[in-house]
Enzyme design. Sequence first.
Site, PDB file in Angstrom:
ATOM      1  N   HIS A  96      80.411  46.248  40.920  1.00  0.00           N
ATOM      2  CA  HIS A  96      79.979  46.909  39.702  1.00  0.00           C
ATOM      3  C   HIS A  96      81.071  47.819  39.146  1.00  0.00           C
ATOM      4  CE1 HIS A  96      75.885  45.638  39.225  1.00  0.00           C
ATOM      5  NE2 HIS A  96      75.519  46.030  40.431  1.00  0.00           N
ATOM      6  N   CYS A 152      82.512  45.156  35.319  1.00  0.00           N
ATOM      7  CA  CYS A 152      82.252  45.505  33.929  1.00  0.00           C
ATOM      8  C   CYS A 152      83.104  46.687  33.489  1.00  0.00           C
ATOM      9  CB  CYS A 152      80.775  45.841  33.743  1.00  0.00           C
ATOM     10  SG  CYS A 152      79.692  44.421  33.994  1.00  0.00           S
TER      11      CYS A 152
END
Length: 346
Positions: A96, A152
């Site tokens: 993440h 991301c």
Amino acid sequence: MEGETRTMTSKKMLATLVGCNYAGTRNELRGCINDVLAVRDTLVARFGFAPADVSVLTDGRGAAVLPTGANIKRALADMIARAAPGDVLFFHYSGHGTLVPPRHGHGHEGGDDKEEEAIVPCDFNLVTDVDFRQLVDRVPPGASFTIVSDSCHSGGLIDQEKEQIGPSVLPDSADAPSLAAPVRTARFLPYGALLDHLSGVSGMPSSHHAADHLLALFGADASAKFHGHGGTLSAAAPAPRPDEGILLSGCQTDETSADVAAEDEEEGGGKACGAFSSVVQNVLAAHPAPLSNRELVARARAVLDEQGFEQHPCLYCSDANAEAPFLSQEEKAVGTASQVMSSSAL
């Protein structure tokens, strides 16, 4: 043959690979550990890394060293401390990413409201763009430090690095191999979800800034961004200068990167992976000769666009490093290794 072997091994090639799947949590991903295992095989088979010089940190079951924020920073610092001019350093991260808003009133001046990029280790002790800037600044002149971040909001993960391909600089079109039809999950941890998790661990209200939670939980091991001496560098940031850092990001700062679950994974017919990581593997397999950093990102960008992914890989580095071969691959290093590499690609 012996002379060629000595030439190829005269420089150190060191790598740190991190994959976080966050298994058993509501933030779980499926392809991150697969990514780093495939990358490890590629580094050894194609680029000539010694297995002992490739450090792998995952949060998989039974992992000896977990990819916590402190452990990731320690592994990278140790790798850089071993480096000398001419060496090749590599860091791959799959997991993440998040964006952190400014912490007003804590050394932040100038009214800049820009959110900053960070990766999310398994213990949520963020490693930020400021941490990566500090690491890059310690790389010996003449060495190279390549970062591939399949997460991301990873564009701009090295603070103040020059954009070569990104929102402001588009690449020329490139031919591209294909990727299987995916089921996609964003490798994005929203700031609110980050605060909820940290609040549950720290016991502090979630209304506090992430920095407050991280400093309370991790103290000196929290990101330099959140300490007074690290702070934000944006108030009087100098223009990007040539250095040894090379960032290949899975997407732009304002985008998410996809975690791809193969539809037949449960039957053993495929593996979950990061879209960007898998495309990089496929592009390398299709082009055994050295590719420049610019060519690799441009081709990966074309693949993802062709397959309908809403993410655009970026390249941040000096002008010279943009044209340099990815991981300093030499023509004479290409041979049967590329055939081995293609069998390990996702």
